[in-house]
Design a protein around this motif. Structure first.
Motif, short mmCIF file in Angstrom:
data_model
loop_
_atom_site.label_atom_id
_atom_site.label_comp_id
_atom_site.label_asym_id
_atom_site.label_seq_id
_atom_site.Cartn_x
_atom_site.Cartn_y
_atom_site.Cartn_z
N HIS A 104 -1.51 -60.20 -15.46
CA HIS A 104 -2.05 -60.46 -16.30
C HIS A 104 -3.08 -61.35 -16.27
CE1 HIS A 104 0.86 -57.42 -17.97
NE2 HIS A 104 -0.12 -56.33 -16.94
N GLY A 105 -4.37 -61.19 -16.91
CA GLY A 105 -5.34 -62.27 -16.70
C GLY A 105 -4.51 -63.37 -17.70
N PRO A 106 -5.00 -64.42 -18.78
CA PRO A 106 -4.61 -64.94 -20.21
C PRO A 106 -4.86 -64.30 -21.57
CG PRO A 106 -6.07 -65.78 -19.11
CD PRO A 106 -6.40 -65.52 -17.60
N ALA A 107 -6.26 -63.75 -21.02
CA ALA A 107 -6.45 -63.06 -22.46
C ALA A 107 -5.62 -61.26 -22.60
CB ALA A 107 -7.87 -62.72 -22.27
N GLU A 108 -5.16 -60.43 -21.24
CA GLU A 108 -4.22 -59.23 -21.19
C GLU A 108 -3.19 -59.84 -21.83
OE1 GLU A 108 -3.20 -56.14 -18.33
OE2 GLU A 108 -4.26 -57.23 -17.39
N GLU A 109 -2.65 -60.87 -20.76
CA GLU A 109 -1.34 -61.52 -21.86
C GLU A 109 -0.86 -61.74 -23.04
OE1 GLU A 109 2.62 -61.87 -20.19
OE2 GLU A 109 0.53 -61.14 -18.96
N VAL A 135 -5.46 -59.43 -31.06
CA VAL A 135 -4.56 -59.85 -31.86
C VAL A 135 -5.30 -61.28 -31.79
CG1 VAL A 135 -2.84 -61.07 -30.23
CG2 VAL A 135 -3.29 -58.71 -29.74
N LEU A 136 -4.66 -61.29 -32.99
CA LEU A 136 -5.50 -63.03 -33.77
C LEU A 136 -4.12 -63.99 -33.85
CD1 LEU A 136 -7.10 -61.86 -37.23
CD2 LEU A 136 -7.93 -61.56 -34.52
N GLU A 137 -4.97 -65.25 -33.17
CA GLU A 137 -3.84 -66.41 -33.55
C GLU A 137 -4.88 -67.24 -34.29
OE1 GLU A 137 -1.39 -67.08 -29.64
OE2 GLU A 137 -4.22 -67.08 -29.47
N THR A 138 -4.23 -67.96 -35.70
CA THR A 138 -4.42 -68.63 -36.07
C THR A 138 -3.70 -70.63 -35.46
OG1 THR A 138 -3.67 -67.88 -38.34
CG2 THR A 138 -3.13 -69.85 -38.63
N LYS A 139 -5.21 -71.20 -35.32
CA LYS A 139 -5.06 -72.56 -35.19
C LYS A 139 -5.45 -73.50 -35.72
CE LYS A 139 -5.03 -70.42 -30.59
NZ LYS A 139 -3.75 -71.04 -29.45
N GLY A 140 -5.79 -74.88 -35.55
CA GLY A 140 -5.78 -76.00 -36.26
C GLY A 140 -7.42 -75.63 -36.79
N VAL A 197 -8.10 -62.04 -29.41
CA VAL A 197 -8.36 -61.98 -28.25
C VAL A 197 -8.31 -60.34 -28.20
CG1 VAL A 197 -6.93 -61.35 -25.99
CG2 VAL A 197 -6.39 -63.21 -27.71
N LEU A 198 -9.52 -59.23 -27.71
CA LEU A 198 -10.24 -57.84 -27.84
C LEU A 198 -9.35 -56.72 -27.16
CD1 LEU A 198 -12.44 -55.78 -29.30
CD2 LEU A 198 -13.87 -56.60 -27.49
N GLU A 199 -8.36 -55.68 -26.90
CA GLU A 199 -8.71 -54.33 -26.03
C GLU A 199 -9.83 -53.57 -26.19
OE1 GLU A 199 -5.05 -52.94 -24.19
OE2 GLU A 199 -6.14 -51.84 -25.84
N LEU A 200 -10.73 -53.52 -25.48
CA LEU A 200 -11.69 -52.27 -25.34
C LEU A 200 -11.11 -51.49 -24.30
CD1 LEU A 200 -14.22 -51.91 -27.03
CD2 LEU A 200 -15.18 -52.94 -25.95
N PRO A 253 -8.92 -51.38 -19.37
CA PRO A 253 -9.45 -51.34 -20.12
C PRO A 253 -10.27 -52.85 -19.85
CG PRO A 253 -6.95 -51.99 -20.71
CD PRO A 253 -7.19 -50.95 -19.07
N LEU A 254 -10.68 -53.47 -21.06
CA LEU A 254 -11.18 -54.42 -20.87
C LEU A 254 -10.62 -55.68 -22.00
CD1 LEU A 254 -14.70 -57.16 -20.50
CD2 LEU A 254 -14.79 -56.15 -23.02
N TYR A 255 -10.40 -56.93 -21.66
CA TYR A 255 -9.51 -57.64 -22.21
C TYR A 255 -10.43 -59.16 -22.11
CZ TYR A 255 -5.73 -55.14 -22.17
OH TYR A 255 -5.10 -54.27 -22.11
N VAL A 256 -11.06 -59.64 -23.20
CA VAL A 256 -11.91 -61.29 -23.90
C VAL A 256 -11.07 -61.17 -25.33
CG1 VAL A 256 -13.83 -59.55 -22.72
CG2 VAL A 256 -14.20 -59.55 -25.37
N HIS A 257 -11.03 -63.05 -24.66
CA HIS A 257 -11.31 -63.86 -25.72
C HIS A 257 -12.39 -65.31 -26.31
CE1 HIS A 257 -9.09 -66.77 -23.61
NE2 HIS A 257 -9.69 -66.16 -23.06
N GLY A 258 -11.78 -65.60 -27.73
CA GLY A 258 -12.78 -66.20 -27.88
C GLY A 258 -12.10 -66.74 -29.18
N GLY A 259 -13.30 -68.21 -30.14
CA GLY A 259 -13.26 -68.52 -30.94
C GLY A 259 -14.08 -68.14 -32.20
N VAL A 260 -13.53 -68.79 -33.12
CA VAL A 260 -14.33 -68.50 -34.72
C VAL A 260 -14.25 -69.96 -35.35
CG1 VAL A 260 -12.95 -66.83 -36.05
CG2 VAL A 260 -15.62 -67.72 -36.32
#
Length: 238
Positions: free
Chosen positions: A125-130, A151-156, A162-165, A206-213
């Protein structure tokens, strides 16, 4: 390698077919060469995959009789051709060379859609899917036929999303957008959906992508998946 140590002989060392003088010389070389040491770790999967494999018949063109020396030669020539490419590209070539000699056994590494490398015997699996599979997804509310979650991860620095679509067909350009309680919007990431789509008949993955805000979870009311035409495909409440 009796007159000098060759960096490309890391393949022969990994397969255990160097003569004693060369093996000792290369072992000494590893102590002072981080590049060869790292490459040896990558090629350990190749050596494990070849263990116990006997000679092949003549049906594999160019593979000789399964002679390990030919594997090393293929590794060496690939390494020379790709010396200016990043190491991941070389490992793909090494895996392809071993597959020829080993008669279809997958060796080396598998490269995910995100560009990461995964050793044989581990998850492909890619990092987003994992990250999605190991996290706790928030289910989304989708348009007709569209499903997914986050799936949401709180970062500093804010929040990693991380989105599954599933259930989308293209061609489309989409964005994952974070929306604050006051209605302020921030783009988290964007991507293109090919005509075949994701999570649909004929293209079930499915599509798995990830990003940050930059906002923390407390500053986010919900996320939206929107098309370049302004349609909302999925809404995920936080």
């Amino acid at each position: 390698m009796t007159s000098r140590v060759e960096h490309t002989d890391v393949g022969a060392y990994a397969l255990g077919i160097l003569g004693e003088p060369d093996r000792t010389a290369f072992s000494d070389h590893l102590a002072t060469c981080p590049s060869c040491t790292a490459e040896l770790r990558e090629l350990s999967g190749v050596a494990d995959a070849l263990a116990g494999i006997g000679p092949l018949g003549d049906d594999v063109a160019g593979a000789g009789e399964g002679n390990p020396a030919e594997v090393v030669d293929l590794l060496r020539r690939r390494r020379t051709a790709d010396r200016r490419a990043r190491r991941g590209t070389f490992v793909i070539g090494a895996a392809a060379a071993v597959t020829l000699v080993a008669g279809g056994i997958a060796a080396g590494t598998a490269i995910s859609g995100e560009g990461g490398s995964v050793p044989v015997g581990h998850s492909a699996h890619g990092p987003a899917e994992e990250a999605y599979r190991t996290g706790t997804p928030l289910a989304g509310k989708g348009a007709s036929g569209v499903t997914g979650g986050l799936v949401l991860e709180t970062k500093g620095w804010g929040t990693h999303a991380v989105l599954e679509l599933r259930g989308v067909k293209g061609p489309l350009e989409c964005e994952l957008v974070a929306v604050s309680p006051t209605g302020e919007r921030r783009v988290v990431t964007g991507w293109a959906v090919p005509e075949r789509g994701y999570g649909v008949p004929g293209s079930p993955e499915p599509l798995y992508v990830h990003g940050g805000v930059a906002w923390g979870p407390a500053g986010i009311d919900h996320f939206e998946v929107r098309t370049n035409g302004g349609d909302t495909l999925l809404t995920v409440a936080v």
